[in-house]
Scaffold this motif. Structure first.
Motif, mmCIF file in Angstrom:
data_model
loop_
_atom_site.group_PDB
_atom_site.id
_atom_site.type_symbol
_atom_site.label_atom_id
_atom_site.label_comp_id
_atom_site.label_asym_id
_atom_site.label_seq_id
_atom_site.Cartn_x
_atom_site.Cartn_y
_atom_site.Cartn_z
ATOM 1 N N ASN A 3 20.133 -3.576 -27.205
ATOM 2 C CA ASN A 3 18.566 -2.774 -27.258
ATOM 3 C C ASN A 3 18.257 -2.384 -28.744
ATOM 4 N N LYS A 4 18.681 -3.212 -29.632
ATOM 5 C CA LYS A 4 18.209 -2.368 -30.466
ATOM 6 C C LYS A 4 17.818 -3.709 -32.102
ATOM 7 N N ILE A 5 16.699 -3.723 -32.988
ATOM 8 C CA ILE A 5 16.647 -4.268 -33.488
ATOM 9 C C ILE A 5 16.559 -3.781 -35.206
ATOM 10 N N LEU A 6 17.153 -4.384 -35.525
ATOM 11 C CA LEU A 6 17.123 -4.021 -37.245
ATOM 12 C C LEU A 6 15.486 -4.884 -37.828
ATOM 13 N N VAL A 7 15.549 -3.857 -39.123
ATOM 14 C CA VAL A 7 14.627 -3.883 -39.621
ATOM 15 C C VAL A 7 14.486 -4.322 -41.390
ATOM 16 N N ILE A 8 14.710 -5.219 -41.688
ATOM 17 C CA ILE A 8 14.955 -5.360 -43.273
ATOM 18 C C ILE A 8 13.912 -5.043 -44.289
ATOM 19 N N GLY A 92 18.079 -8.645 -32.510
ATOM 20 C CA GLY A 92 17.185 -9.591 -33.179
ATOM 21 C C GLY A 92 17.308 -8.571 -35.138
ATOM 22 N N ILE A 93 16.752 -9.260 -35.319
ATOM 23 C CA ILE A 93 16.369 -8.645 -36.751
ATOM 24 C C ILE A 93 14.738 -9.464 -37.200
ATOM 25 N N VAL A 94 14.624 -8.818 -38.280
ATOM 26 C CA VAL A 94 12.869 -9.003 -38.899
ATOM 27 C C VAL A 94 12.710 -9.190 -39.791
ATOM 28 N N MET A 95 12.797 -9.705 -40.783
ATOM 29 C CA MET A 95 12.217 -9.436 -42.036
ATOM 30 C C MET A 95 11.120 -9.919 -42.396
ATOM 31 N N GLY A 96 10.358 -9.691 -44.001
ATOM 32 C CA GLY A 96 9.301 -10.236 -44.258
ATOM 33 C C GLY A 96 9.470 -11.652 -45.142
ATOM 34 N N LEU A 104 17.524 -14.644 -48.083
ATOM 35 C CA LEU A 104 18.539 -14.564 -48.025
ATOM 36 C C LEU A 104 18.655 -14.280 -46.488
ATOM 37 N N THR A 105 17.208 -14.613 -45.165
ATOM 38 C CA THR A 105 18.193 -14.891 -43.518
ATOM 39 C C THR A 105 18.540 -15.761 -43.365
ATOM 40 N N PRO A 106 18.119 -17.331 -44.337
ATOM 41 C CA PRO A 106 18.962 -18.270 -43.999
ATOM 42 C C PRO A 106 19.981 -18.006 -44.376
ATOM 43 N N LYS A 107 21.064 -17.978 -44.994
ATOM 44 C CA LYS A 107 22.270 -16.911 -45.567
ATOM 45 C C LYS A 107 22.492 -15.950 -44.488
ATOM 46 N N LEU A 108 21.579 -15.167 -43.972
ATOM 47 C CA LEU A 108 22.884 -14.593 -43.266
ATOM 48 C C LEU A 108 22.863 -15.479 -41.553
ATOM 49 N N ALA A 109 22.109 -16.095 -41.420
ATOM 50 C CA ALA A 109 21.731 -16.672 -40.027
ATOM 51 C C ALA A 109 23.140 -17.525 -40.030
ATOM 52 N N SER A 110 23.486 -18.062 -41.642
ATOM 53 C CA SER A 110 24.787 -18.501 -41.132
ATOM 54 C C SER A 110 25.838 -18.333 -41.097
ATOM 55 N N LYS A 111 26.160 -17.168 -41.536
ATOM 56 C CA LYS A 111 27.136 -15.877 -41.392
ATOM 57 C C LYS A 111 27.057 -15.442 -40.009
ATOM 58 N N LEU A 112 25.981 -15.842 -39.421
ATOM 59 C CA LEU A 112 26.281 -14.755 -38.236
ATOM 60 C C LEU A 112 25.938 -16.151 -36.558
ATOM 61 N N ASN A 113 25.918 -17.467 -37.468
ATOM 62 C CA ASN A 113 26.073 -18.592 -37.158
ATOM 63 C C ASN A 113 24.723 -18.127 -35.696
ATOM 64 N N THR A 114 23.610 -17.897 -35.934
ATOM 65 C CA THR A 114 22.544 -18.118 -35.288
ATOM 66 C C THR A 114 21.460 -18.712 -35.872
ATOM 67 N N GLY A 115 20.642 -19.236 -35.058
ATOM 68 C CA GLY A 115 19.574 -19.583 -35.902
ATOM 69 C C GLY A 115 18.720 -18.701 -36.184
ATOM 70 N N GLY A 150 21.529 -15.944 -28.568
ATOM 71 C CA GLY A 150 21.895 -15.391 -29.770
ATOM 72 C C GLY A 150 20.926 -14.661 -30.395
ATOM 73 N N ILE A 151 20.846 -13.867 -31.291
ATOM 74 C CA ILE A 151 20.294 -13.120 -32.238
ATOM 75 C C ILE A 151 18.841 -13.597 -32.131
ATOM 76 N N THR A 152 18.634 -12.420 -32.003
ATOM 77 C CA THR A 152 16.464 -12.708 -32.255
ATOM 78 C C THR A 152 16.550 -12.720 -33.395
ATOM 79 N N PHE A 153 16.408 -13.590 -34.538
ATOM 80 C CA PHE A 153 16.349 -13.792 -36.468
ATOM 81 C C PHE A 153 15.333 -14.035 -36.344
ATOM 82 N N VAL A 154 14.141 -12.765 -36.650
ATOM 83 C CA VAL A 154 13.158 -13.657 -37.769
ATOM 84 C C VAL A 154 12.827 -13.288 -38.456
ATOM 85 N N THR A 155 11.624 -14.315 -39.397
ATOM 86 C CA THR A 155 11.039 -13.756 -40.701
ATOM 87 C C THR A 155 9.032 -13.540 -40.341
#
Ligand code: FAD
Length: 322
Positions: A3-8, A92-96, A104-115, A150-155
């Motif tokens: 229940n937490k979202i990380l904001v980079i 979830g993870i959100v970044m600009g 950065l984010t595609p690299k992180l997504a691939s390491k996390l094996n998420t979309g 999976g993780i809600t990863f969004v820019t």
């Protein structure tokens, strides 16, 4: 579920970029009852920026300081942020969707094996699910996406999701995390900024963009003057950059910056599809062109047919009277 979202967060020359605050607002839209955890990387002195993230809605902030994080590299920041993600296990993870975010984010997504949903311009709840809207085909259409596992990863695209109001009465924990950053193969020796001083183009609310019709670097001067009276930034078409009237850092379009200001004034720009890809989602578009058939008028809310060298000084004069 944590229940937490990380904001980079993203800083430039010691200050947080506005898109960081917009990302916090986006995180709240994704999980209104969740904890919003900010993460910042740098070499030192991240306290003030962390505090600002809390004023704008983060519940707590993790600052990762390391001498190897002084300047952005995908290797260094990737390692540091991945360590925080592994500790926190966010939903979830959100970044600009900035140059750094795109790197950065595609690299992180691939390491996390998420979309990854990139470049979202709108976030809404539809039937209990979070739906993201993002432009496709160079802005000619929009697609809507729902993440089902999976993780809600969004820019998020800068200037689209309004930031929350700054509230100095908000408080939250600011912690420091020590990360053992392994050797970075890329060493940034110096950063040379070519963009002019003043308002950051990708976050500007007003942009005056010049094209080949401006005819010379001298011809750009009235555009800078207009930008100054309107508190905006100057951009350009690739035509103007190719002709060496201005630097490529000002280029807007498919192979340049994507912008969504409140007001975009296109001056002596024909409106090629590659240019429209970078600016057609601006809220109000004004076109100044001597050719009434110019394609830019097809996307403009207001059009002025005439010679830019006569119109711009008149505009400056009238705006100064207000
Ligand atoms: P022009 O097309 O030459 O238009 C100049 C305009 O100025 C004309 O409409 C003319 O009527 C007007 N004008 C002239 N004199 C005056 C005057 N005195 N007063 C008023 N109006 C005047 N382009 C981009 O902008 N961004 C991109 O990211 C980009 N990426 C590209 C990627 C690819 C793969 C390719 C192939 C092209 C790309 N282009 C991009 C180039 C694009 O196709 C156009 O060539 C370019 O946008 C044209 O720039 P322009 O409108 O300034 O110049």
């Amino acid at each position: 579920m944590s229940n937490k979202i990380l904001v980079i967060g993203e800083t430039r020359e010691g200050s947080l970029r506005n898109v960081t605050f917009e990302a916090i607002a986006a995180a709240k839209k994704i999980k209104s009852d969740g904890e919003i955890v900010g993460v910042l990387c740098g070499d030192e002195n991240l306290e003030n920026q962390a505090q600002e993230m809390i004023y704008y809605g983060a519940d707590r902030v993790i600052a990762v300081s390391h001498e190897k994080l002084k300047t952005y590299t995908s290797e260094g920041y990737g390692q540091a942020i991945l360590a925080v993600i592994n500790d926190e296990s966010p939903d979830g993870i959100v970044m600009g969707h900035t140059s750094i975010g795109k790197d950065l984010t595609p690299k992180l997504a691939s390491k996390l094996n998420t979309g990854l949903v990139s470049d979202a311009v709108e976030i809404e709840k539809v039937a209990e699910k979070v739906q993201f809207t993002r432009p496709i085909y160079s802005g000619k259409a929009f697609e809507k996406k729902i993440i089902t596992s999976g993780i809600t990863f969004v820019t998020i695209r800068p200037n689209n999701i309004p930031m929350l109001e700054r509230d100095e009465s908000r408080s939250g924990d600011i912690s420091t995390k020590n990360v053992d950053v392994a050797d970075i193969r890329t060493i940034i020796k110096e950063v040379i900024r070519k963009a002019s001083e003043g308002v950051d183009l990708s976050e500007a609310n007003v942009i005056i963009a010049g094209g080949r019709g401006v005819k010379s670097d001298e011809g750009f001067k009235p555009l800078y003057e207009l930008a100054e009276v309107l508190g905006g930034a100057v951009g350009a078409s690739r035509g103007a950059c190719d002709a060496e009237y201005c630097d490529y850092s000002l280029q807007i379009g498919q192979t340049g910056k994507v912008v969504t200001p409140d007001l975009y004034i296109a001056v002596g720009i024909s409106g090629a599809i590659q240019h429209l890809a970078g600016m057609s989602n601006s809220k109000v578009i004004v076109a100044i062109n001597k050719d009434p058939e110019a394609n830019i008028f097809n996307v403009a809310d207001y059009g002025i047919v005439g010679d830019l060298f006569e119109i711009i000084p008149l505009l400056i004069e009238e705006i100064k009277k207000i």
